[in-house]
Design an enzyme around this catalytic site. Structure first.
Site, PDB file in Angstrom:
ATOM      1  N   ASN A 106       8.411  -9.198  -1.657  1.00 66.19           N
ATOM      2  CA  ASN A 106       8.218 -10.655  -1.772  1.00 66.19           C
ATOM      3  C   ASN A 106       6.750 -11.010  -1.988  1.00 66.19           C
ATOM      4  O   ASN A 106       6.397 -12.186  -2.028  1.00 66.19           O
ATOM      5  CB  ASN A 106       8.769 -11.384  -0.534  1.00 66.19           C
ATOM      6  CG  ASN A 106       7.990 -11.075   0.727  1.00 66.19           C
ATOM      7  OD1 ASN A 106       7.077 -10.245   0.728  1.00 66.19           O
ATOM      8  ND2 ASN A 106       8.346 -11.728   1.824  1.00 66.19           N
ATOM      9  N   ASP A 138      12.878 -11.490  -1.142  1.00 69.72           N
ATOM     10  CA  ASP A 138      12.684 -11.312   0.296  1.00 69.72           C
ATOM     11  C   ASP A 138      13.851 -10.465   0.808  1.00 69.72           C
ATOM     12  O   ASP A 138      15.012 -10.867   0.646  1.00 69.72           O
ATOM     13  CB  ASP A 138      12.681 -12.706   0.950  1.00 69.72           C
ATOM     14  CG  ASP A 138      12.308 -12.640   2.427  1.00 69.72           C
ATOM     15  OD1 ASP A 138      12.605 -11.607   3.064  1.00 69.72           O
ATOM     16  OD2 ASP A 138      11.733 -13.613   2.924  1.00 69.72           O
ATOM     17  N   VAL A 139      13.570  -9.332   1.438  1.00 73.97           N
ATOM     18  CA  VAL A 139      14.657  -8.440   1.877  1.00 73.97           C
ATOM     19  C   VAL A 139      15.475  -9.028   3.023  1.00 73.97           C
ATOM     20  O   VAL A 139      16.526  -8.494   3.374  1.00 73.97           O
ATOM     21  CB  VAL A 139      14.130  -7.044   2.300  1.00 73.97           C
ATOM     22  CG1 VAL A 139      13.531  -6.310   1.125  1.00 73.97           C
ATOM     23  CG2 VAL A 139      13.139  -7.140   3.458  1.00 73.97           C
ATOM     24  N   THR A 160      -2.787   4.928   8.707  1.00 78.92           N
ATOM     25  CA  THR A 160      -2.927   5.566   7.394  1.00 78.92           C
ATOM     26  C   THR A 160      -3.756   4.654   6.499  1.00 78.92           C
ATOM     27  O   THR A 160      -3.661   3.432   6.605  1.00 78.92           O
ATOM     28  CB  THR A 160      -1.525   5.810   6.792  1.00 78.92           C
ATOM     29  OG1 THR A 160      -0.801   6.667   7.675  1.00 78.92           O
ATOM     30  CG2 THR A 160      -1.595   6.447   5.419  1.00 78.92           C
ATOM     31  N   THR A 197       2.230  -9.716   1.456  1.00 83.68           N
ATOM     32  CA  THR A 197       0.939  -9.025   1.677  1.00 83.68           C
ATOM     33  C   THR A 197       0.665  -8.015   0.563  1.00 83.68           C
ATOM     34  O   THR A 197      -0.428  -7.458   0.499  1.00 83.68           O
ATOM     35  CB  THR A 197       0.897  -8.287   3.043  1.00 83.68           C
ATOM     36  OG1 THR A 197       1.957  -7.308   3.069  1.00 83.68           O
ATOM     37  CG2 THR A 197       1.063  -9.242   4.202  1.00 83.68           C
ATOM     38  N   GLY A 198       1.651  -7.765  -0.274  1.00 85.89           N
ATOM     39  CA  GLY A 198       1.474  -6.803  -1.367  1.00 85.89           C
ATOM     40  C   GLY A 198       0.975  -7.482  -2.620  1.00 85.89           C
ATOM     41  O   GLY A 198       0.763  -8.695  -2.658  1.00 85.89           O
ATOM     42  N   PHE A 230       0.838  -1.208   0.000  1.00 87.68           N
ATOM     43  CA  PHE A 230       0.000   0.000   0.000  1.00 87.68           C
ATOM     44  C   PHE A 230       0.874   1.260   0.000  1.00 87.68           C
ATOM     45  O   PHE A 230       0.912   2.012  -0.986  1.00 87.68           O
ATOM     46  CB  PHE A 230      -0.931  -0.099   1.215  1.00 87.68           C
ATOM     47  CG  PHE A 230      -1.561   1.182   1.664  1.00 87.68           C
ATOM     48  CD1 PHE A 230      -2.204   2.021   0.763  1.00 87.68           C
ATOM     49  CD2 PHE A 230      -1.527   1.548   3.016  1.00 87.68           C
ATOM     50  CE1 PHE A 230      -2.797   3.204   1.189  1.00 87.68           C
ATOM     51  CE2 PHE A 230      -2.113   2.722   3.447  1.00 87.68           C
ATOM     52  CZ  PHE A 230      -2.746   3.561   2.534  1.00 87.68           C
ATOM     53  N   TYR A 239       5.567  -7.237  16.174  1.00 89.80           N
ATOM     54  CA  TYR A 239       5.564  -6.000  15.372  1.00 89.80           C
ATOM     55  C   TYR A 239       6.154  -4.840  16.182  1.00 89.80           C
ATOM     56  O   TYR A 239       7.097  -4.182  15.747  1.00 89.80           O
ATOM     57  CB  TYR A 239       4.132  -5.693  14.967  1.00 89.80           C
ATOM     58  CG  TYR A 239       3.965  -4.528  14.012  1.00 89.80           C
ATOM     59  CD1 TYR A 239       4.437  -4.609  12.696  1.00 89.80           C
ATOM     60  CD2 TYR A 239       3.331  -3.348  14.411  1.00 89.80           C
ATOM     61  CE1 TYR A 239       4.261  -3.552  11.808  1.00 89.80           C
ATOM     62  CE2 TYR A 239       3.153  -2.296  13.528  1.00 89.80           C
ATOM     63  CZ  TYR A 239       3.619  -2.399  12.227  1.00 89.80           C
ATOM     64  OH  TYR A 239       3.452  -1.349  11.355  1.00 89.80           O
ATOM     65  N   SER A 276       7.430  -4.908   5.397  1.00 88.18           N
ATOM     66  CA  SER A 276       7.044  -5.562   6.652  1.00 88.18           C
ATOM     67  C   SER A 276       5.536  -5.777   6.619  1.00 88.18           C
ATOM     68  O   SER A 276       4.806  -4.896   6.160  1.00 88.18           O
ATOM     69  CB  SER A 276       7.367  -4.672   7.860  1.00 88.18           C
ATOM     70  OG  SER A 276       6.744  -5.168   9.029  1.00 88.18           O
TER      71      SER A 276
END
Ligand code: NAD
Ligand code: UDP
Length: 321
Positions: free
Chosen positions: A33, A58-59, A186, A36-37, A12, A156, A86
């Site tokens: 990765n 994957d970072v 947000t 969730t995106g 997002f 988290y 994340s």
């Protein structure tokens, strides 16, 4: 050509950040990765190969693989690394708890080490969750927080707190100028319909003619920032020479019940509400003290109110159907 790296580029906020950077003339290297995106968030950028390149990776894994595919001249021009990769929604970070811990520690470590070789500035997406369930209201940057390190939100909250500490120590050791934005709730277009966070979830339920789900009494509060206001704040922060954390978020504090009323109203009062048990360690009152950000990042100032933002978001969701 100046360039920038955005981790979490297909998410997002990351995708809006890519848009803002491309609009400012940056060549953007996007990493994600897709946990969730969604690639459709950046599909409009992908054909512009002279402005944007995407690596599905994957970072947390070593960065050499994608770095090897970028020319040395582009790498030398990297000015910024926005570390936004994340899981961010409570339902996702609780599901991906270890991944969340690694993304904000090991993943951030890779970003900082990569920055050493390019003299880039890292901007780390931290969160209001570093304040936990706050005992001070509104929350100034100087507040240390009230965080449970051994509960379902800890993966988290503590990962972001570790990330902040990592940046502090890294700057001290290397005389670098990496920075931290503490993002408060947000919302806006490109949030996944399955994200689970409040506004997108309420709108999704309302559009499906299902009752809005309220966890706990609904008396808990939040502020909400529309995405364009947030991105403007992140860009202003990146452009400053500030290294200390700054709050970014909205002004108006509302209860969850109030948000439900507004969403119901915008759907002609045709949807109901259902109450469920509160989630563990849910912060009861949250609102950023924005005085420092407004002063340092002037003329930045959130400008889109909640009712307008809800309408814009609802319209976007209708168009996606
Ligand atoms: P999002 O879930 O839409 O985006 C996160 C992106 O990171 C996703 O595209 C996901 O696939 C990607 N990702 C996750 N782990 C990864 C990994 N190991 N390697 C590569 N990519 C990975 O969420 P968002 O709201 O856009 O959040 C972006 C960042 O902003 C996160 O760091 C989040 O903690 C922070 N943040 C967001 C908010 C908010 O209200 N939106 C508030 C506070 C902090
Ligand atoms: N919430 C809710 N119904 C939903 C989604 C969220 O009542 O469909 C509540 C949640 O329990 C929390 C607040 O709304 O009190 C904000 O939740 P969100 O997941 O958006 O983000 P948080 O601020 O908890 O990170």
């Amino acid at each position: 050509m100046k360039s920038a790296v955005v981790t979490g580029a297909a998410g997002f906020l990351g995708s809006h950040l890519c848009d803002a950077l491309v609009a400012k003339g940056y060549f953007v290297i996007g990493l994600d990765n897709l946990s969730t995106g969604d690639k459709k968030n950046i599909s409009h950028l992908l054909p512009q190969t002279d402005k944007f390149i995407f690596f599905q990776c994957d970072v947390v894994e070593p960065w050499e693989k994608w770095v090897a595919q970028i020319s040395a001249s582009v790498l030398q021009q990297v000015e910024y690394i926005f570390h936004f990769a994340s899981p961010a929604s409570p339902i996702h970070y609780k599901r991906l708890s270890l991944e969340t811990l690694w993304a904000n520690s090991v993943g951030l470590g890779h970003a900082l080490n990569f920055a050493q070789s390019t003299s880039a500035r890292v901007v780390f997406a931290s969160t209001s969750e570093v304040y936990g369930d706050p005992e001070i209201h509104p929350q100034p940057e100087t507040y240390w927080g009230n965080v449970n390190s051994f509960g379902e939100r800890a993966c988290y909250d503590e990962a972001k707190r570790f990330g902040e500490a990592l940046i502090y120590s890294f700057n001290l050791k290397h005389q670098s100028q990496h920075g931290i934005v503490r993002i408060f709730n947000t919302y806006g277009p490109r949030m996944s319909r399955d994200d689970g966070r409040l506004i997108v979830n309420f709108l999704k339920r309302a559009q499906e003619n299902k009752p809005l789900m309220i966890y706990g009494s609904g008396q808990q509060t939040r502020t909400f920032c529309y995405v364009s206001d947030l991105i403007a704040g992140v860009m202003a922060y990146a452009n400053s020479n500030i290294c200390e954390p700054l709050n970014l978020g909205g002004f108006e504090e509302v209860t969850i019940l109030d948000v439900a009323e507004r969403v119901k109203h915008s759907f002609g009062d045709k949807v109901g509400v259902e109450f469920f048990e509160a989630t563990q360690d849910d912060p009861q009152r949250r609102k950023p003290d924005l005085r420092k950000s407004l002063e340092i990042l002037a003329p930045w100032r959130p400008s889109i109110g909640l009712d307008e933002g809800i309408e814009r978001m609802a319209e976007w969701m209708r168009q996606c159907d």
